[in-house]
Design a protein around this motif. Structure first.
Motif, PDB file in Angstrom:
ATOM      1  N   ILE A 112      -1.818  53.315  58.239  1.00 21.17           N
ATOM      2  CA  ILE A 112      -0.785  53.112  59.256  1.00 21.17           C
ATOM      3  C   ILE A 112      -1.418  53.066  60.641  1.00 21.17           C
ATOM      4  N   VAL A 113      -2.455  53.850  60.857  1.00 18.49           N
ATOM      5  CA  VAL A 113      -3.140  53.833  62.146  1.00 18.49           C
ATOM      6  C   VAL A 113      -4.156  52.691  62.190  1.00 18.49           C
TER       7      VAL A 113
ATOM      8  N   TRP B 235       3.600  52.418  55.251  1.00 19.31           N
ATOM      9  CA  TRP B 235       2.361  51.667  55.421  1.00 19.31           C
ATOM     10  C   TRP B 235       2.600  50.191  55.105  1.00 19.31           C
TER      11      TRP B 235
ATOM     12  N   PHE C 197       4.631  48.635  57.869  1.00 18.41           N
ATOM     13  CA  PHE C 197       3.739  48.403  59.011  1.00 18.41           C
ATOM     14  C   PHE C 197       2.894  47.144  58.777  1.00 18.41           C
TER      15      PHE C 197
ATOM     16  N   THR D 146      -1.233  52.011  69.030  1.00 19.29           N
ATOM     17  CA  THR D 146      -2.210  52.819  68.288  1.00 19.29           C
ATOM     18  C   THR D 146      -1.886  54.308  68.424  1.00 19.29           C
TER      19      THR D 146
ATOM     20  N   SER E  20       1.400  55.165  66.519  1.00 20.82           N
ATOM     21  CA  SER E  20       1.276  55.159  65.062  1.00 20.82           C
ATOM     22  C   SER E  20       0.549  56.420  64.600  1.00 20.82           C
TER      23      SER E  20
END
Lengths: 320, 344
Positions: free
Chosen positions: B52-53, B177, B180, B225, B228
């Motif tokens: 996710i990041v 995820w 995203f 960023t 998240s």
């Protein structure tokens, strides 16, 4: 080794791994490169030789680092279930994060032994077979009591793993051991990234001692941290006036106790924790045996100048 | 053959081959039971957590910048939610808003500093990383007196952010995820904003001269960023009923390595969301898959290092292939990267 041989070996391993009567035991613990945990791992693997002789196995699952201890360990417990464990051993480091995962083990009908952290309370709460380990509070207490009785009554506990329940218990025990023997205790709290980082711990100890010149006793929560604490005391120019006890020991710590740079080590005998937890579960899965004694204590034991030679003999014999 | 070479020229190609290579290595040398590995949740959960990041970080890196403050934002998000809802017992929604809010705030700081100064973003975000570590530890000790805060989330929050799906071990964060990935794939590869990001990574001045709002895009990417990361921290706090100050620090390296294995060029201008997605999966399998092998755990870090080097080396050769194939000659100028990347 030819590729075909490797494939045959892999196939054999797969067949052996699925034999129904053998016990595949999963042990969740610390990083294998942590000196204390490598001892626990050795104990688990030595007990695992019996399991292997019977066609079973012992698998060690450790986190990559200690930054996210509770959730990472909870993940490893669930992973052990997914990998088809016949029995699971795990420490209850962070109950809020790990209890649901232990519950899932018990719900799946997999025999569980809690070891190293959590105490018999955790084992009772979670429905585990037993607890194997030292009682953290008593370990810390023994350190505080030892130092205060030796006349070093202003103590600080170096906590490099804030949030871990067992480490908090060490420090609470240490402070109580101090205050019950007419001393005073405090806690030097470091960020968790400092655990195992000797330079960071030594610098923090040095700064703390220079700011608080009255402190004459310190307690460290692991063998690496103990060495780092001693180094911090040396850098502060306080060798001989600040006395150190620490959890666990290794060769250099025993040498320090012999030479007098360290007052005592509190031993929870990690080898025993791994060894007995695995033995109990292997015998249970194979033969249905149980150990009716609840709470198998492996510590605390105090190692100081009076018994250090015996302990070193024990290390050489491979028993400690 | 034409199809084959077209596939190999895509930024995701190397990461897919890395994934296959890693699985083959584990099966042949580690005796992995593939069925057991694929059914296990540990590596998917881990992939989702860093993935996710990794996707917004991937976009940021395509635009030529980097953000390492994410390492502090994961615990910051977790602690915000735990302190607001767990310690002060405000309704969960405030904890969630607090976690998202701290992400937006730090993202804005990073982004504004990045466009207003000439300091490299590695240094800017290194500063915010360290500063946020301090804020989180000191703030937690000041407000709660402890470095670890328990959190009991209500049922609806558990259902949306922190449950185990179907009574098994797969976390609901996996769904997030995938969402995203789909949203960011659409933005990067199907909209003009995506083209802008590639153009920024190719040459910032040219992009600005072409009328692209470079500053605004940079700030938005930094907000994405940081937010998240705080979102992941919040989800973890809700799932594991607790937050601690230093959770997730090691994720900086893991996230950036996933992005690089996923075929994103460190200097910007080249990369794809599918690549980062597969790169994250590969990295998660390398890290977690070792537990499924018969290999002694003491070797795990060596194997991880060698595998990552191999994956990145493969990326390198595939990228050369991609650039030369499109240009039809060996030399490649910096701004041609933009043209290639746009083709994806």
């Amino acid at each position: 080794m030819k590729l075909s041989n490797i494939l045959v070996a892999a196939a054999t391993a797969a067949v052996v791994g699925t034999t129904s009567m053998a016990a595949d035991i999963f042990v969740v613990g610390g990083k294998p490169d942590d000196p204390f945990w490598s001892r626990v791992k050795k104990g688990a693997e030595d007990a695992g030789r019996v399991a292997e002789a019977q066609g079973g196995s012992v698998t060690w699952l450790g986190p990559q680092n200690y930054d996210n201890l509770g959730p990472d360990a909870a993940e490893l417990i669930r992973q052990a279930i997914d990998q088809g464990a016949d029995a699971i051993v795990g420490p209850n480091w962070v109950p809020e994060a790990m209890d649901p995962a232990f519950q899932a083990v018990v719900d799946a009908g997999i025999p569980l032994v809690i070891y190293n952290a959590g105490g018999i309370e955790a084992a009772d709460r979670l429905g585990a077979m037993n607890y194997v380990g030292a009682v953290d509070y008593k370990s810390g207490y023994a350190g505080g009591e030892y130092l205060a009785k030796a006349g070093h009554t202003n103590g600080a506990c170096v906590n490099t793993l804030p949030g871990a329940a067992n480490i908090e218990a060490f420090c609470n025990g240490f402070n109580d051991g101090m205050s019950d023997n007419s001393g005073t205790g405090s806690v030097l709290q470091l960020p968790a990234t400092a655990f195992g980082d000797s330079t960071a711990v030594a610098q923090a100890v040095r700064a703390h001692l220079l700011q608080n010149p009255d402190i004459n006793a310190m307690f460290a929560i692991g063998d690496q941290d103990t060495n780092a604490t001693i180094s911090g005391i040396q850098q502060a120019g306080k060798t001989g006036s600040v006395h150190v006890c620490g959890m666990n020991f290794n060769d250099s710590i025993l040498a320090n106790i012999q030479s007098g740079t360290q007052a005592c080590a509190i031993d929870q005998q990690g080898y025993q924790q791994g060894f007995f937890a695995v033995s109990i579960l292997n015998n249970h899965v194979m033969y249905g045996t149980t150990i009716p004694t609840r709470e198998i204590l492996t510590g605390p034991g105090v190692v100081d100048a009076s018994n250090v030679d015996l302990v070193i003999a024990g290390v050489e014999a491979g028993a400690r | 053959m034409e199809m084959m070479s077209a596939l190999l020229r895509r930024p995701a190609a190397a990461s897919i081959l890395s994934l296959v290579g890693v699985l083959a290595f584990y099966v042949i040398f580690g005796g992995v039971d593939l069925g057991k590995l694929l059914n296990a949740a540990s590596w998917v959960n881990y992939a989702a957590r860093i993935g996710i990041v990794a996707i917004p970080v991937g976009l940021l890196m395509v635009s030529g910048e980097i953000d390492i403050s994410i390492g502090a934002m994961i615990p910051a998000g977790a602690m915000s939610a735990a302190i607001i809802t767990g310690y002060y017992e405000f309704p969960m929604i405030f904890g969630i808003l607090g976690a998202i809010g701290i992400g937006v705030m730090v993202g804005l700081i990073n982004g504004i500093l990045a466009v207003r100064t000439t300091v490299p973003t590695l240094i800017i975000t290194l500063a915010t990383l360290v500063a946020m570590q301090g804020v989180v530890l000191a703030g937690s000790k000041l407000l709660t007196g402890s470095a670890s805060v328990p959190l009991t989330a209500p049922g609806w929050a558990k259902t949306i952010f922190g449950q185990l799906m179907f009574g098994g071990s797969h976390q609901v964060i996996i769904v997030w995820w995938v969402i995203f990935a789909v949203v960011f794939w659409f933005v990067l590869h199907q909209t003009r904003y995506g083209n802008w990001i590639f153009a920024m990574g190719g040459d910032k001045e040219s992009a600005r001269n072409a009328g692209i709002p470079v500053n605004r895009m940079t700030i938005v990417l930094f907000v994405l960023t940081a937010t998240s990361a705080s979102f992941v921290g919040m989800c973890h706090a809700i799932l594991f009923n607790s937050a601690q100050v230093s959770g997730g620090m090691n994720d900086i390296f893991n996230i950036i390595v996933s992005v690089v294995v996923g075929g994103v060029l460190l200097t910007g201008g080249f990369g794809s969301v599918p690549g980062v997605f597969v790169g994250t999966l590969t990295f998660a399998i390398v890290i977690k898959g070792i537990d499924f092998t018969t290999i002694d755990r003491n070797w795990s870090n060596l194997i991880i290092g060698v595998m990552l080097l191999t994956a990145v080396a493969m990326n390198e050769s595939f990228r050369k292939l991609a650039l030369t194939a499109v240009l039809g000659k060996k030399e490649n100028a910096g701004d041609s990267v933009v043209a290639v990347a746009k083709n994806n």
